[in-house]
Design an enzyme around this catalytic site. Structure first.
Site, PDB file in Angstrom:
ATOM      1  N   ILE A  91      49.679 -32.788 -69.828  1.00  0.00           N
ATOM      2  CA  ILE A  91      49.088 -32.807 -68.520  1.00  0.00           C
ATOM      3  C   ILE A  91      49.925 -31.826 -67.617  1.00  0.00           C
ATOM      4  CG2 ILE A  91      50.701 -34.862 -68.051  1.00  0.00           C
ATOM      5  CD1 ILE A  91      48.332 -35.694 -65.973  1.00  0.00           C
ATOM      6  N   PRO A 105      56.756 -23.956 -60.979  1.00  0.00           N
ATOM      7  CA  PRO A 105      57.803 -23.663 -60.608  1.00  0.00           C
ATOM      8  C   PRO A 105      58.518 -23.817 -59.278  1.00  0.00           C
ATOM      9  CG  PRO A 105      56.590 -21.623 -61.518  1.00  0.00           C
ATOM     10  CD  PRO A 105      55.632 -22.802 -61.431  1.00  0.00           C
ATOM     11  N   GLU A 165      52.426 -44.607 -67.119  1.00  0.00           N
ATOM     12  CA  GLU A 165      53.114 -43.799 -67.536  1.00  0.00           C
ATOM     13  C   GLU A 165      54.645 -44.116 -67.546  1.00  0.00           C
ATOM     14  OE1 GLU A 165      52.709 -39.794 -65.783  1.00  0.00           O
ATOM     15  OE2 GLU A 165      54.538 -38.889 -66.746  1.00  0.00           O
ATOM     16  N   ARG A 212      83.926 -47.626 -90.111  1.00  0.00           N
ATOM     17  CA  ARG A 212      84.903 -46.644 -89.536  1.00  0.00           C
ATOM     18  C   ARG A 212      86.283 -47.231 -89.291  1.00  0.00           C
ATOM     19  NH1 ARG A 212      86.511 -41.441 -90.103  1.00  0.00           N
ATOM     20  NH2 ARG A 212      87.971 -40.659 -88.155  1.00  0.00           N
ATOM     21  N   THR A 220      61.855 -38.712 -60.939  1.00  0.00           N
ATOM     22  CA  THR A 220      63.411 -38.752 -61.064  1.00  0.00           C
ATOM     23  C   THR A 220      63.868 -40.341 -60.608  1.00  0.00           C
ATOM     24  OG1 THR A 220      63.807 -38.104 -58.749  1.00  0.00           O
ATOM     25  CG2 THR A 220      63.673 -36.436 -60.675  1.00  0.00           C
TER      26      THR A 220
HETATM   27  C1  LIG Z   1      61.492 -31.900 -71.009  1.00  0.00           C
HETATM   28  C2  LIG Z   1      60.506 -31.837 -69.629  1.00  0.00           C
HETATM   29  C3  LIG Z   1      59.222 -32.322 -70.097  1.00  0.00           C
HETATM   30  C4  LIG Z   1      58.354 -32.355 -68.847  1.00  0.00           C
HETATM   31  N1  LIG Z   1      56.970 -32.536 -69.102  1.00  0.00           N
HETATM   32  C5  LIG Z   1      56.154 -32.457 -68.022  1.00  0.00           C
HETATM   33  C6  LIG Z   1      54.743 -32.498 -68.252  1.00  0.00           C
HETATM   34  O1  LIG Z   1      54.044 -32.826 -69.400  1.00  0.00           O
HETATM   35  N2  LIG Z   1      53.875 -32.314 -67.307  1.00  0.00           N
HETATM   36  C7  LIG Z   1      54.235 -32.098 -66.075  1.00  0.00           C
HETATM   37  O2  LIG Z   1      53.567 -31.918 -65.073  1.00  0.00           O
HETATM   38  N3  LIG Z   1      55.514 -31.814 -65.833  1.00  0.00           N
HETATM   39  C8  LIG Z   1      56.641 -32.244 -66.861  1.00  0.00           C
HETATM   40  N4  LIG Z   1      57.987 -32.053 -66.512  1.00  0.00           N
HETATM   41  C9  LIG Z   1      58.345 -31.915 -65.009  1.00  0.00           C
HETATM   42  C10 LIG Z   1      59.175 -33.218 -64.425  1.00  0.00           C
HETATM   43  O3  LIG Z   1      58.144 -34.211 -64.164  1.00  0.00           O
HETATM   44  C11 LIG Z   1      59.953 -32.631 -63.274  1.00  0.00           C
HETATM   45  O4  LIG Z   1      60.921 -31.636 -63.720  1.00  0.00           O
HETATM   46  C12 LIG Z   1      60.374 -33.983 -62.461  1.00  0.00           C
HETATM   47  O5  LIG Z   1      59.072 -34.421 -61.810  1.00  0.00           O
HETATM   48  C13 LIG Z   1      61.297 -33.206 -61.419  1.00  0.00           C
HETATM   49  O6  LIG Z   1      60.809 -32.028 -60.469  1.00  0.00           O
HETATM   50  P1  LIG Z   1      61.482 -30.734 -60.502  1.00  0.00           P
HETATM   51  O7  LIG Z   1      62.264 -30.554 -61.727  1.00  0.00           O
HETATM   52  O8  LIG Z   1      60.737 -29.904 -59.593  1.00  0.00           O
HETATM   53  O9  LIG Z   1      62.842 -31.287 -59.611  1.00  0.00           O
HETATM   54  P2  LIG Z   1      63.009 -31.227 -58.141  1.00  0.00           P
HETATM   55  O10 LIG Z   1      61.758 -32.081 -57.354  1.00  0.00           O
HETATM   56  O11 LIG Z   1      63.392 -30.030 -57.558  1.00  0.00           O
HETATM   57  O12 LIG Z   1      64.383 -32.444 -57.760  1.00  0.00           O
HETATM   58  C14 LIG Z   1      65.591 -31.842 -57.954  1.00  0.00           C
HETATM   59  C15 LIG Z   1      66.516 -33.065 -57.494  1.00  0.00           C
HETATM   60  O13 LIG Z   1      65.987 -33.422 -55.909  1.00  0.00           O
HETATM   61  C16 LIG Z   1      65.777 -34.777 -55.963  1.00  0.00           C
HETATM   62  N5  LIG Z   1      64.937 -35.262 -55.103  1.00  0.00           N
HETATM   63  C17 LIG Z   1      63.423 -34.498 -54.977  1.00  0.00           C
HETATM   64  N6  LIG Z   1      62.964 -35.023 -53.886  1.00  0.00           N
HETATM   65  C18 LIG Z   1      63.857 -36.048 -53.254  1.00  0.00           C
HETATM   66  C19 LIG Z   1      63.796 -37.064 -52.359  1.00  0.00           C
HETATM   67  N7  LIG Z   1      62.443 -37.234 -51.646  1.00  0.00           N
HETATM   68  N8  LIG Z   1      64.710 -37.650 -52.217  1.00  0.00           N
HETATM   69  C20 LIG Z   1      65.947 -37.690 -53.035  1.00  0.00           C
HETATM   70  N9  LIG Z   1      66.042 -36.936 -53.890  1.00  0.00           N
HETATM   71  C21 LIG Z   1      64.956 -35.968 -54.148  1.00  0.00           C
HETATM   72  C22 LIG Z   1      65.364 -35.181 -57.520  1.00  0.00           C
HETATM   73  O14 LIG Z   1      65.665 -36.664 -57.570  1.00  0.00           O
HETATM   74  C23 LIG Z   1      66.302 -34.247 -58.289  1.00  0.00           C
HETATM   75  O15 LIG Z   1      67.710 -34.930 -58.518  1.00  0.00           O
HETATM   76  C24 LIG Z   1      58.869 -32.020 -67.657  1.00  0.00           C
HETATM   77  C25 LIG Z   1      59.940 -31.778 -67.509  1.00  0.00           C
HETATM   78  C26 LIG Z   1      61.041 -31.720 -68.523  1.00  0.00           C
HETATM   79  C27 LIG Z   1      62.459 -31.043 -68.254  1.00  0.00           C
END
Ligand SMILES: Cc1cc2nc3c(=O)[nH]c(=O)nc-3n(C[C@H](O)[C@H](O)[C@H](O)COP(=O)(O)OP(=O)(O)OC[C@H]3O[C@@H](n4cnc5c(N)ncnc54)[C@H](O)[C@@H]3O)c2cc1C
Length: 380
Positions: free
Chosen positions: A125, A130, A243, A269, A366
């Site tokens: 999915i 980015p 999920e 250990r 998160t």
């Molecule tokens: C190994 C791996 C597998 C993944 N697999 C999938 C997949 O199959 N499909 C897919 O679509 N995605 C996938 N993801 C993406 C994942 O769901 C996102 O990384 C995640 O939702 C967080 O988004 P971001 O990385 O853009 O972080 P950001 O949204 O940029 O967040 C950065 C920080 O800001 C905080 N933050 C953001 N908004 C708020 C708010 N409103 N209030 C307080 N804090 C906030 C977050 O909690 C976090 O600590 C995957 C990621 C990884 C690393």
């Protein structure tokens, strides 16, 4: 409420456990080295009846709509520390499949479901981009209607099964409204204009092929749309409790698995002439973890029972997800400490459990996003 398992579930658990022992546990290290699961794992799992439980018989499945079977698979796989494989099962059965069973026409079901059950089709999915992750409504990948096709342009990142996947549910922007402008398309990885990017270099989950995807003038038939145009955001949100429940099943099982291995380790250990398990600090750490794992198991089983009855709410799933995944991280960290220097060596499973656990509080929403959902439910 607690989830109840019957004889047929127990027999299925035996089957899943023996599959994991013979087909996954010993191979996982080689998949870590190659950066992806073997495609044969999916077809093997299909042949053993571990995929596609709710798929109706006419489309090749057993037609058993009972989430306990889903939970048993993820539990057994995660318990042995095969986290990347657990994610793959979670995606195939719990995360992506509901879109294909619940939102599809008979014609779409006939095209997509048989391969999911056999494992010849590997699901993914693609929501995250980015520029946007937590904020799903910020999705920028565009799908512009051109006759009976959509022309799709954009990029996704962090997509699990990105290299192995053959069929992806892709969230796209079909309109300007942040929420009502999102739609879901099912995209075959063979479609011209679909490019797999890098298999990303992660700190853990080395056997999981998390990848970038790029779409350039990719023509997707309108017949591949899920539901109505503009309903994508609603569909994404609707499936999130299952999920998150699935991720929690994996979190609790993985934590229980690493705890059991640590219990054996501290019993054998020795330091200062005694087993390290005889030191009060070790005993207190283990006692605290045993208590927390008991709480987690009880909470999880309660949520599973609710979900089987169709009553698990988004807020409760959010509570379960953040608390159990944070516990998994904490458990792996404390167990690693009890292993001393050996815990930092890759040959000890606790080291893998430590790095693999870390992502669990981030994907699937998160910890912070889970708390915003709970706070909203509290009327705050
Ligand atoms: C190994 C791996 C597998 C993944 N697999 C999938 C997949 O199959 N499909 C897919 O679509 N995605 C996938 N993801 C993406 C994942 O769901 C996102 O990384 C995640 O939702 C967080 O988004 P971001 O990385 O853009 O972080 P950001 O949204 O940029 O967040 C950065 C920080 O800001 C905080 N933050 C953001 N908004 C708020 C708010 N409103 N209030 C307080 N804090 C906030 C977050 O909690 C976090 O600590 C995957 C990621 C990884 C690393």
């Amino acid at each position: 409420m607690s989830v109840t398992y019957h004889d047929e579930h127990r027999q299925f658990r035996d089957l899943a456990r023996s599959f994991v022992a013979s087909r996954i546990a010993d191979r996982h290290e080689s998949w870590e080295q190659s950066g992806r699961l073997a495609a044969s794992m999916f077809t093997d799992a299909g042949a053993h009846g571990l995929l596609g439980f709710p798929v109706p018989e006419e489309f090749g499945g057993p037609g058993v709509d009972d989430f306990r079977y889903h939970a048993i698979v993820v539990d057994e796989v995660a318990r042995v520390g095969a986290a990347a494989a657990a994610i793959a099962f979670s995606l195939q059965n719990d995360v992506v499949l509901p879109y294909l069973t619940d939102l599809t026409t008979a014609e779409q079901k006939a095209r997509w479901l048989p391969g999911v059950v056999s494992g010849e089709t590997v699901l993914g999915i693609a929501m995250t981009e980015p520029g946007t992750g937590s904020d799903l409504a910020g999705i920028a990948t565009t799908a512009v209607r051109d006759g009976d096709h959509y022309v799709v342009n954009g990029a996704k990142t962090f997509i699990s099964n990105g290299q192995n996947g053959t069929l992806f549910v892709v969230a796209v922007r079909t309109g300007a409204d942040r929420h009502k402008g999102l739609s879901l398309l099912v995209v075959d990885a063979d479609t011209p204009g679909f490019d797999r990017g890098r298999n990303l270099d992660k700190i853990g989950l080395h056997a999981q092929d998390t990848s970038e995807l790029a779409f350039t003038d990719m023509r997707v038939p309108v017949a591949n749309r899920l539901g109505e145009e503009g309903d994508g955001f609603y569909h994404l949100v609707r499936n999130l409790p299952q999920e998150r429940l699935s991720l929690s099943v994996g979190a609790v099982a993985a934590a229980e698995g690493v705890f059991a291995a640590t219990r054996e380790y501290v019993a054998q250990r020795r330091a200062f002439g005694s087993p390290i398990g005889s030191f009060q600090n070790t005993q207190f750490v283990m006692a605290e973890l045993a208590t927390e794992l008991d709480l987690a198991r009880t909470f999880l089983d309660d949520c599973l029972a609710q979900h089987v009855e169709g009553e698990l709410t988004a807020a409760r799933a959010a509570k379960l997800k953040w608390w159990t995944t944070e516990l998994q991280v904490r458990t792996a960290d404390r167990c690693l400490q009890l292993h001393g220097g050996y815990g930092y060596m890759r040959e000890y499973p606790v080291s893998r459990a430590f790095v693999d656990a870390r992502i669990q509080t981030i994907y699937g929403g998160t910890t912070e996003i889970m708390k915003t959902i709970i706070a909203k439910d509290l009327g705050l």
